[in-house]
Design an enzyme around this catalytic site. Structure first.
Site, PDB file in Angstrom:
ATOM      1  N   ASP A   1       1.401   7.151   1.950  1.00 60.32           N
ATOM      2  CA  ASP A   1       1.951   8.338   1.275  1.00 60.32           C
ATOM      3  C   ASP A   1       3.083   8.879   2.149  1.00 60.32           C
ATOM      4  O   ASP A   1       2.916   9.898   2.842  1.00 60.32           O
ATOM      5  CB  ASP A   1       0.871   9.399   1.085  1.00 60.32           C
ATOM      6  CG  ASP A   1      -0.281   8.909   0.225  1.00 60.32           C
ATOM      7  OD1 ASP A   1      -0.182   8.997  -1.013  1.00 60.32           O
ATOM      8  OD2 ASP A   1      -1.273   8.430   0.801  1.00 60.32           O
TER       9      ASP A   1
ATOM     10  N   HIS B   1       1.249   4.716  -2.424  1.00 60.14           N
ATOM     11  CA  HIS B   1       0.873   5.573  -3.551  1.00 60.14           C
ATOM     12  C   HIS B   1       2.147   6.259  -4.024  1.00 60.14           C
ATOM     13  O   HIS B   1       2.700   7.088  -3.297  1.00 60.14           O
ATOM     14  CB  HIS B   1      -0.173   6.600  -3.121  1.00 60.14           C
ATOM     15  CG  HIS B   1      -1.446   5.984  -2.636  1.00 60.14           C
ATOM     16  ND1 HIS B   1      -2.498   5.696  -3.484  1.00 60.14           N
ATOM     17  CD2 HIS B   1      -1.837   5.582  -1.408  1.00 60.14           C
ATOM     18  CE1 HIS B   1      -3.488   5.150  -2.788  1.00 60.14           C
ATOM     19  NE2 HIS B   1      -3.107   5.066  -1.523  1.00 60.14           N
TER      20      HIS B   1
ATOM     21  N   GLU C   1     -11.368   3.167   5.888  1.00 59.63           N
ATOM     22  CA  GLU C   1     -10.387   4.073   6.496  1.00 59.63           C
ATOM     23  C   GLU C   1     -11.186   5.131   7.261  1.00 59.63           C
ATOM     24  O   GLU C   1     -11.208   5.148   8.481  1.00 59.63           O
ATOM     25  CB  GLU C   1      -9.508   4.715   5.429  1.00 59.63           C
ATOM     26  CG  GLU C   1      -8.523   5.737   5.994  1.00 59.63           C
ATOM     27  CD  GLU C   1      -7.791   6.527   4.918  1.00 59.63           C
ATOM     28  OE1 GLU C   1      -6.791   7.180   5.267  1.00 59.63           O
ATOM     29  OE2 GLU C   1      -8.215   6.508   3.743  1.00 59.63           O
TER      30      GLU C   1
ATOM     31  N   HIS D   1       0.861  -1.187   0.000  1.00 60.32           N
ATOM     32  CA  HIS D   1       0.000   0.000   0.000  1.00 60.32           C
ATOM     33  C   HIS D   1       0.890   1.228   0.000  1.00 60.32           C
ATOM     34  O   HIS D   1       1.168   1.828   1.035  1.00 60.32           O
ATOM     35  CB  HIS D   1      -0.913  -0.021   1.234  1.00 60.32           C
ATOM     36  CG  HIS D   1      -1.974   1.037   1.246  1.00 60.32           C
ATOM     37  ND1 HIS D   1      -3.165   0.878   1.919  1.00 60.32           N
ATOM     38  CD2 HIS D   1      -2.036   2.265   0.683  1.00 60.32           C
ATOM     39  CE1 HIS D   1      -3.911   1.968   1.774  1.00 60.32           C
ATOM     40  NE2 HIS D   1      -3.224   2.836   1.033  1.00 60.32           N
TER      41      HIS D   1
ATOM     42  N   HIS E   1      -9.587   0.631  -1.507  1.00 63.17           N
ATOM     43  CA  HIS E   1      -9.600   1.343  -0.239  1.00 63.17           C
ATOM     44  C   HIS E   1     -11.003   1.256   0.343  1.00 63.17           C
ATOM     45  O   HIS E   1     -11.987   1.570  -0.345  1.00 63.17           O
ATOM     46  CB  HIS E   1      -9.242   2.812  -0.445  1.00 63.17           C
ATOM     47  CG  HIS E   1      -7.793   3.072  -0.675  1.00 63.17           C
ATOM     48  ND1 HIS E   1      -7.051   2.424  -1.640  1.00 63.17           N
ATOM     49  CD2 HIS E   1      -6.928   3.918  -0.055  1.00 63.17           C
ATOM     50  CE1 HIS E   1      -5.805   2.865  -1.611  1.00 63.17           C
ATOM     51  NE2 HIS E   1      -5.700   3.773  -0.663  1.00 63.17           N
TER      52      HIS E   1
END
Length: 349
Positions: A290, A30, A211, A28, A208
């Site tokens: 990220d 990005h 979250e 995971h 996703h």
């Protein structure tokens, strides 16, 4: 815990050493979210892009997020510097070098083509640069890497279909598809038909869910999108039936602790439910999401969440093994990575 491997008792003072040393799979990440401010400014200068920030420090100071959307606003602004194939290559290689330093040996990169094609950057430019970096990562960094194309859920299903059409010539370079961007208000079923088409094309499917969105989004990702992995999924703890399903079906969750803290999903990392997910038998993994924006790559995520929550070597081994088992790689590569994981843990006996 599901493994039969005899995990050694590792004293607390040696646990950080073990966490750094263990081989890891990152599922995971990005890749646009790995753009550090220094590289953003370097690419802006190379491409003649004017940024709304005076310098690197001013950009870093803007990384004060209150929720997912406040992050996405800056995330998309940072991506504006990516214009040439070399830009995408350089961005990915910068990530791979950092990942290698954290003993990442397998990485599956999310990328958002709609962020770039909407600015007039061709799909060929995006995929070409990222694919070349994946090839170079094997040689330079010893990392097996692949690409997962993500659809932006705040855009329309028609836009997603158009993106898939543009990607068709490059499917030999893409291992799967995902669904990211603003979760609340954009349920998975919005993309049911495009995900069905991706399944027909033989692509892996992840999404996703859970979250900031409710457990119902996780159910939809599984039942409507036929997702093989759930990205995040931490809200599953609010639905006992869902927890039982995730555990019994061994559905991987790609959890991102520092991201969850930075976006106020868990304002205090000590409150993170990673340990509860593992202890309930769920196939949780640790990832960086990220990292340029959330303050940490893989080792940072492991070290900080373990320090905050009191997880131990058994949890570390399960997280490491879960990630390799959940990866979209060959059985031979998977077993090789797990054997290496076992060897590192054995060395701490």
């Amino acid at each position: 815990m599901t493994t039969t491997f005899d995990v050694p008792d590792v004293p607390a003072e040696r646990l950080p050493e073990l966490l750094r040393a263990m081989p890891k799979a990152e599922l995971h990440i990005h890749i646009e979210g790995s753009l550090e401010p220094e590289l953003i400014f370097a690419l802006a200068e190379r491409n003649g892009v004017k940024l709304p920030y005076a310098d690197v420090q001013a950009l870093r100071e803007a990384y004060a997020f209150t929720d997912l959307q406040s992050f996405l606003d800056i995330y998309y602004a940072g991506a504006s510097v990516l214009l040439q194939e070399q830009d995408f290559h350089d961005m990915a290689m910068a990530y791979f070098r950092r990942a290698a330093a954290d003993n990442v040996v397998h990485a599956e990169l999310f990328f958002d083509p709609q962020t770039h094609t909407a600015r007039g950057v061709p799909m060929a430019t995006v995929v070409g640069g990222l694919h070349r970096a994946c090839q170079n990562a094997k040689v330079e960094c010893g990392i097996d890497a692949s690409l997962i194309l993500c659809f932006l859920r705040h855009l329309s299903e028609a836009d997603a279909f158009e993106t898939l059409q543009e990607a068709l010539p490059y499917l030999d370079r893409i291992v799967g598809v995902g669904l990211d961007s603003s979760e609340v208000g954009h349920p998975p079923e919005k993309f049911a038909r495009v995900f069905a088409r991706c399944g027909e094309l033989g692509l892996h499917r992840v999404a996703h869910a859970g979250e900031e969105g409710p457990p119902a989004y996780i159910w939809s990702a599984l039942d409507v999108l036929q997702a093989e992995r759930i990205d995040h999924g931490v809200q599953a703890v609010h639905d006992p039936a869902l927890m039982r399903r995730l555990a019994s079906a061994r559905i991987p969750l790609t959890v991102c602790p520092l991201s969850n803290q930075k976006l106020c999903v868990f304002p205090d990392l000590a409150e993170h439910n990673l340990g509860a997910l593992l202890d309930a038998g769920l196939m949780a993994t640790v990832n960086s999401d990220d990292p340029a924006y959330f303050g940490g790559y893989m080792n940072d995520n492991f070290l900080q969440v373990f320090a905050a929550t009191g997880l131990d070597a058994r949890h570390a081994y399960q997280l490491g093994r879960n990630a390799f088992e959940a990866s979209f790689t060959s059985d031979a590569a998977r077993q090789g990575h797990i054997a290496r994981l076992d060897a590192v843990f054995d060395s701490f006996r």
